[in-house]
Design an enzyme around this catalytic site. Structure first.
Site, mmCIF file in Angstrom:
data_model
loop_
_atom_site.group_PDB
_atom_site.id
_atom_site.type_symbol
_atom_site.label_atom_id
_atom_site.label_comp_id
_atom_site.label_asym_id
_atom_site.label_seq_id
_atom_site.Cartn_x
_atom_site.Cartn_y
_atom_site.Cartn_z
ATOM 1 N N THR A 22 0.997 -1.089 0.299
ATOM 2 C CA THR A 22 0.020 -0.083 -0.386
ATOM 3 C C THR A 22 1.138 1.029 0.301
ATOM 4 O O THR A 22 0.338 2.424 -0.998
ATOM 5 C CB THR A 22 -1.257 -0.204 1.818
ATOM 6 O OG1 THR A 22 -1.587 -1.194 1.462
ATOM 7 C CG2 THR A 22 -2.083 1.010 1.181
ATOM 8 N N ALA A 23 1.770 1.323 1.123
ATOM 9 C CA ALA A 23 2.516 2.431 1.205
ATOM 10 C C ALA A 23 3.621 2.466 -0.424
ATOM 11 O O ALA A 23 3.379 3.603 -1.371
ATOM 12 C CB ALA A 23 3.812 2.455 2.012
ATOM 13 N N ILE A 49 8.592 -11.597 -2.210
ATOM 14 C CA ILE A 49 8.244 -11.092 -0.829
ATOM 15 C C ILE A 49 6.811 -11.665 -0.865
ATOM 16 O O ILE A 49 6.979 -11.480 0.562
ATOM 17 C CB ILE A 49 9.190 -10.350 -0.607
ATOM 18 C CG1 ILE A 49 10.413 -11.219 -0.655
ATOM 19 C CG2 ILE A 49 9.175 -9.646 1.020
ATOM 20 C CD1 ILE A 49 11.666 -9.983 -0.724
ATOM 21 N N ILE A 52 2.411 -7.081 3.162
ATOM 22 C CA ILE A 52 0.998 -7.840 4.485
ATOM 23 C C ILE A 52 -0.038 -7.954 4.024
ATOM 24 O O ILE A 52 -0.331 -8.964 5.029
ATOM 25 C CB ILE A 52 1.879 -6.087 5.010
ATOM 26 C CG1 ILE A 52 1.070 -6.957 6.273
ATOM 27 C CG2 ILE A 52 0.875 -5.102 4.991
ATOM 28 C CD1 ILE A 52 2.365 -6.815 7.788
ATOM 29 N N LYS A 85 -17.040 3.279 6.041
ATOM 30 C CA LYS A 85 -16.959 3.999 7.525
ATOM 31 C C LYS A 85 -17.458 4.655 7.614
ATOM 32 O O LYS A 85 -17.143 6.315 7.596
ATOM 33 C CB LYS A 85 -15.520 3.095 7.855
ATOM 34 C CG LYS A 85 -14.923 3.730 8.750
ATOM 35 C CD LYS A 85 -13.309 2.920 9.152
ATOM 36 C CE LYS A 85 -13.173 2.982 10.517
ATOM 37 N NZ LYS A 85 -12.168 3.332 11.375
ATOM 38 N N LEU A 339 4.763 1.348 7.014
ATOM 39 C CA LEU A 339 5.568 0.291 7.800
ATOM 40 C C LEU A 339 6.875 0.276 8.297
ATOM 41 O O LEU A 339 7.728 0.662 9.227
ATOM 42 C CB LEU A 339 5.480 -1.154 7.524
ATOM 43 C CG LEU A 339 3.603 -1.102 7.077
ATOM 44 C CD1 LEU A 339 3.652 -2.342 7.373
ATOM 45 C CD2 LEU A 339 3.120 -1.241 8.774
ATOM 46 N N GLU A 348 -7.257 2.722 15.756
ATOM 47 C CA GLU A 348 -8.010 3.709 15.128
ATOM 48 C C GLU A 348 -7.873 4.010 13.564
ATOM 49 O O GLU A 348 -7.391 4.825 13.049
ATOM 50 C CB GLU A 348 -7.777 4.957 16.351
ATOM 51 C CG GLU A 348 -7.582 4.842 17.358
ATOM 52 C CD GLU A 348 -9.268 5.567 17.556
ATOM 53 O OE1 GLU A 348 -9.338 6.048 16.118
ATOM 54 O OE2 GLU A 348 -9.898 5.326 18.772
HETATM 55 C C1 LIG Z 1 -2.791 -6.677 11.992
HETATM 56 C C2 LIG Z 1 -2.379 -5.367 10.895
HETATM 57 C C3 LIG Z 1 -3.857 -4.522 10.714
HETATM 58 C C4 LIG Z 1 -3.339 -3.523 9.874
HETATM 59 N N1 LIG Z 1 -4.665 -2.569 10.119
HETATM 60 C C5 LIG Z 1 -4.593 -1.993 8.696
HETATM 61 C C6 LIG Z 1 -5.827 -1.040 8.614
HETATM 62 O O1 LIG Z 1 -7.180 -1.468 9.464
HETATM 63 N N2 LIG Z 1 -5.586 0.402 8.600
HETATM 64 C C7 LIG Z 1 -4.586 0.724 8.151
HETATM 65 O O2 LIG Z 1 -4.712 1.648 7.498
HETATM 66 N N3 LIG Z 1 -3.762 0.372 8.470
HETATM 67 C C8 LIG Z 1 -4.381 -0.866 9.096
HETATM 68 N N4 LIG Z 1 -2.585 -1.908 9.122
HETATM 69 C C9 LIG Z 1 -0.974 -1.405 8.660
HETATM 70 C C10 LIG Z 1 -0.902 -2.068 7.281
HETATM 71 O O3 LIG Z 1 -1.264 -3.221 6.810
HETATM 72 C C11 LIG Z 1 -0.004 -1.320 6.202
HETATM 73 O O4 LIG Z 1 0.231 0.805 6.612
HETATM 74 C C12 LIG Z 1 0.084 -1.020 5.039
HETATM 75 O O5 LIG Z 1 -0.514 -2.542 4.520
HETATM 76 C C13 LIG Z 1 1.298 -0.459 4.341
HETATM 77 O O6 LIG Z 1 2.357 -1.460 4.348
HETATM 78 P P1 LIG Z 1 3.521 -1.272 3.149
HETATM 79 O O7 LIG Z 1 3.336 -1.141 2.796
HETATM 80 O O8 LIG Z 1 4.444 0.059 4.179
HETATM 81 O O9 LIG Z 1 4.546 -2.879 3.967
HETATM 82 P P2 LIG Z 1 4.073 -4.226 2.748
HETATM 83 O O10 LIG Z 1 2.856 -4.347 2.493
HETATM 84 O O11 LIG Z 1 5.064 -5.052 3.990
HETATM 85 O O12 LIG Z 1 5.146 -3.789 1.797
HETATM 86 C C14 LIG Z 1 6.315 -4.259 1.556
HETATM 87 C C15 LIG Z 1 6.828 -3.819 0.100
HETATM 88 O O13 LIG Z 1 8.669 -4.634 -0.336
HETATM 89 C C16 LIG Z 1 8.530 -5.304 -0.896
HETATM 90 N N5 LIG Z 1 10.057 -6.143 -0.519
HETATM 91 C C17 LIG Z 1 10.761 -5.794 0.778
HETATM 92 N N6 LIG Z 1 11.833 -6.557 -0.034
HETATM 93 C C18 LIG Z 1 12.231 -7.088 -0.202
HETATM 94 C C19 LIG Z 1 13.480 -6.698 -2.029
HETATM 95 N N7 LIG Z 1 13.827 -7.795 -1.170
HETATM 96 N N8 LIG Z 1 13.181 -6.752 -2.566
HETATM 97 C C20 LIG Z 1 11.739 -6.176 -3.600
HETATM 98 N N9 LIG Z 1 11.080 -6.000 -2.458
HETATM 99 C C21 LIG Z 1 10.711 -6.144 -1.610
HETATM 100 C C22 LIG Z 1 7.579 -6.640 -0.580
HETATM 101 O O14 LIG Z 1 7.628 -7.348 -1.669
HETATM 102 C C23 LIG Z 1 6.568 -5.415 -1.034
HETATM 103 O O15 LIG Z 1 5.883 -5.512 -2.161
HETATM 104 C C24 LIG Z 1 -2.782 -3.013 9.544
HETATM 105 C C25 LIG Z 1 -1.052 -3.661 9.775
HETATM 106 C C26 LIG Z 1 -1.218 -4.485 11.008
HETATM 107 C C27 LIG Z 1 -0.270 -5.317 10.648
#
Ligand SMILES: Cc1cc2nc3c(=O)[nH]c(=O)nc-3n(C[C@H](O)[C@H](O)[C@H](O)COP(=O)(O)OP(=O)(O)OC[C@H]3O[C@@H](n4cnc5c(N)ncnc54)[C@H](O)[C@@H]3O)c2cc1C
Length: 509
Positions: A22-23, A49, A52, A85, A339, A348
């Site tokens: 998502t980020a 990989i 989340i 919501k 993250l 929240e």
């Molecule tokens: C239990 C839980 C519940 C949640 N519920 C909510 C909610 O209701 N509302 C809300 O706003 N947020 C919620 N969140 C937070 C939300 O899920 C995250 O903020 C959001 O998904 C962003 O994640 P991200 O993109 O930072 O990381 P990730 O989704 O982990 O993405 C990481 C990316 O990096 C890539 N990557 C990592 N290492 C490598 C590598 N070596 N080579 C190439 N690519 C790599 C992966 O492939 C992936 O594409 C929740 C989180 C958790 C843990």
């Protein structure tokens, strides 16, 4: 070179986003929209990989993000199996059997100099006030399962304030289409090495398993909890907040939709944490957030599965985390968003908002010819402050509890809390005044609902509220509640709203 510039580099125009969760895709969409000309934006992600894959409940600010991208609301809801919501219902947090709603939008109507809640407190003293939620249109509509966009039919009542529930994977896919259509170049592959400049230590590129190197000048680390660049490469460090936020694991599972299709998130207290319920069009998202010191994974999964609205559609998926923040979200030429920059449990629904505000801050501090140390320091100061104020708001839910049924809850009630939160709680308990610092995320009305909902209710409010006659207070409260009830009775159901405006293909919504 101006004072404080980290390095002379010429125009910084080559941006690399590491990660496609998502980020990553929110960042790519926003950068491709706002840095249309003269920039090269690349994104690297690894299907092996994965992401989340949770993160389905949001707060109203996301509407600004989508609107900034020019996204049509109905198109977005259709594409992401989204629903409306209006707030979060907290069940069992103050004590077993209690419930309250932290609804978006205003509560009551301010009169003269004073916020509404001072009249509500006076009404309580007089025995003429209903529960606080009765004076919130959002809370009443949420409980009634109703929704309409736009103005109300009742004069003087502001419209509903909404956010969304949506499928996080579908949202990322939607934004990927958006960003790629605007020139973002995507590379699939696992990053196995990070290249750095021998003199400055800046990152110059990320090397993939197949040997290719993706080079750039500014790197946005969206690689998730691990923080591939910000932590594993640049060792920014992590400030651990688990002394206040002890939950460190979650089990997530989707289930079949329930008959009642609620336009709100539910957060139900459990013996060693809490459980979320997020209704989407095609399924309901559920998760159990818990403290591993107080409950085993098997017990957590069993508790989750025993408390679903419908049949589980998969096995529970375990997730681990540590509440806290990266000590610096920006180090050298790496900016962490998502993250990788820190984590607060989703009580929240603030994580996706933090991605959004991280992107806004990156755009505000976008470097020109060089990365200035003063800009990096200010970026980091703002990022830390934002997360700390949200942290305090989340700790409040645990601290202000009368639950004593388990050691987990007794420890939460008895824990020492940050002074910033203790001062706020003391001020409200003694005077009914609410402290809100500058433009922090949660408004006075948000603090009010959670303070009162958790049982922090001052005996009296502002003395000026007592100048209104007793009958006038009773009349004011009764007419407000009647207007809200009338308005809610005239609203269409949430299910009808979805069906008529934004039903996703092949759902029975
Ligand atoms: C239990 C839980 C519940 C949640 N519920 C909510 C909610 O209701 N509302 C809300 O706003 N947020 C919620 N969140 C937070 C939300 O899920 C995250 O903020 C959001 O998904 C962003 O994640 P991200 O993109 O930072 O990381 P990730 O989704 O982990 O993405 C990481 C990316 O990096 C890539 N990557 C990592 N290492 C490598 C590598 N070596 N080579 C190439 N690519 C790599 C992966 O492939 C992936 O594409 C929740 C989180 C958790 C843990």
């Amino acid at each position: 070179m101006p004072d404080g510039a980290i390095r002379p580099s010429g125009p910084i125009r080559e941006l690399v986003i590491v990660g496609g969760g998502t980020a990553g895709w929110m960042t790519a969409a926003a950068l491709s929209r706002f840095l249309e000309h003269g920039y090269r934006i690349r994104l690297v992600e690894s299907d092996a990989i994965g992401t989340i894959g949770v993160g389905e409940a949001t707060i109203p600010q996301i509407r600004l993000f989508n609107a900034g991208l020019g996204i049509d609301e109905d198109d977005f809801l259709r594409a992401t199996q989204g629903t409306i919501k209006l707030g979060i219902e907290f069940e069992g947090w103050q004590a077993p059997g209690t419930r309250y709603m932290h609804a978006f939008g205003p509560v009551g109507r301010d009169l003269g100099l004073l916020p509404f809640h001072h009249y509500w407190l006076r009404g309580r003293q007089l025995g003429v006030a209903d529960a606080l939620g009765a004076y919130s249109l959002n809370a009443a509509a949420a409980r009634g399962g109703r929704f309409r966009r736009g103005d109300t039919q009742t004069q003087g009542l502001p419209g509903l304030t909404h956010a969304y529930h949506f499928d996080a994977g579908l949202y990322a896919a939607y934004l990927r289409r958006y960003a790629e259509a605007r020139g973002t170049l995507r590379t699939e592959g696992r990053i196995t090495a990070v290249e750095r400049d021998g003199d400055s230590g800046d990152i110059t590129g990320v090397r993939l398993e197949n040997g290719d190197c993706i080079t750039g000048q500014l790197f946005i680390d969206c690689s998730g909890f691990r923080g591939l660049l910000i932590e594993e490469t640049l060792h920014a460090g992590y400030e651990d907040w688990s002394q206040w936020l002890a939950c460190d694991r979650a089990m997530a599972v989707p289930c079949a939709s329930a008959a009642d299709f609620t336009p709100y998130t539910r957060a139900t207290a459990r013996p060693a944490g809490w459980q979320w319920r997020i209704p989407l069009q095609h399924r309901t998202g559920n998760g159990h957030v818990y403290s591993s010191a107080d409950m085993s994974d098997d017990e957590a999964a069993a508790t989750l599965l025993a408390n679903l609205d419908g049949e589980a559609l998969a096995d529970p998926r375990p997730l681990r985390f540590t509440a806290g923040r990266r000590r610096s979200a920006w180090v050298r030429n790496v900016v962490a968003i998502g993250l990788s920059s820190g984590f607060l449990e989703p009580l929240e629904s603030t994580s996706i908002h933090l991605i959004q505000s991280g992107i806004a801050r990156l755009l505000a501090f976008l470097p020109g010819d060089a990365i200035e140390a003063s800009a990096v320091a200010e970026f980091n100061r703002q990022s830390a402050w934002e997360l700390e104020t949200i942290r305090d708001f989340i700790i409040l839910h645990y601290k202000a509890t009368a639950r004593v049924d388990t050691a987990f809850w007794r420890r939460r009630r008895d824990m020492a809390i940050p002074a910033s939160l203790a001062e706020r709680m003391a001020l409200f308990a003694a005077t009914g005044r609410i402290r809100r610092d500058h433009d922090e995320l949660f408004t006075e009305v948000a603090w009010l609902q959670v303070l009162v909902g958790q049982g922090v209710v001052p005996g009296a409010g502002h003395p000026l509220a007592g100048l209104l006659g007793d009958d006038d207070i009773a009349g004011f409260l009764a007419s407000l509640k009647a207007a809200i009830d009338r308005e809610v009775a005239g609203l269409p159901s949430h299910r009808d709203f979805i069906r008529q405006n934004c039903a996703a293909a092949a759902t029975g919504a």
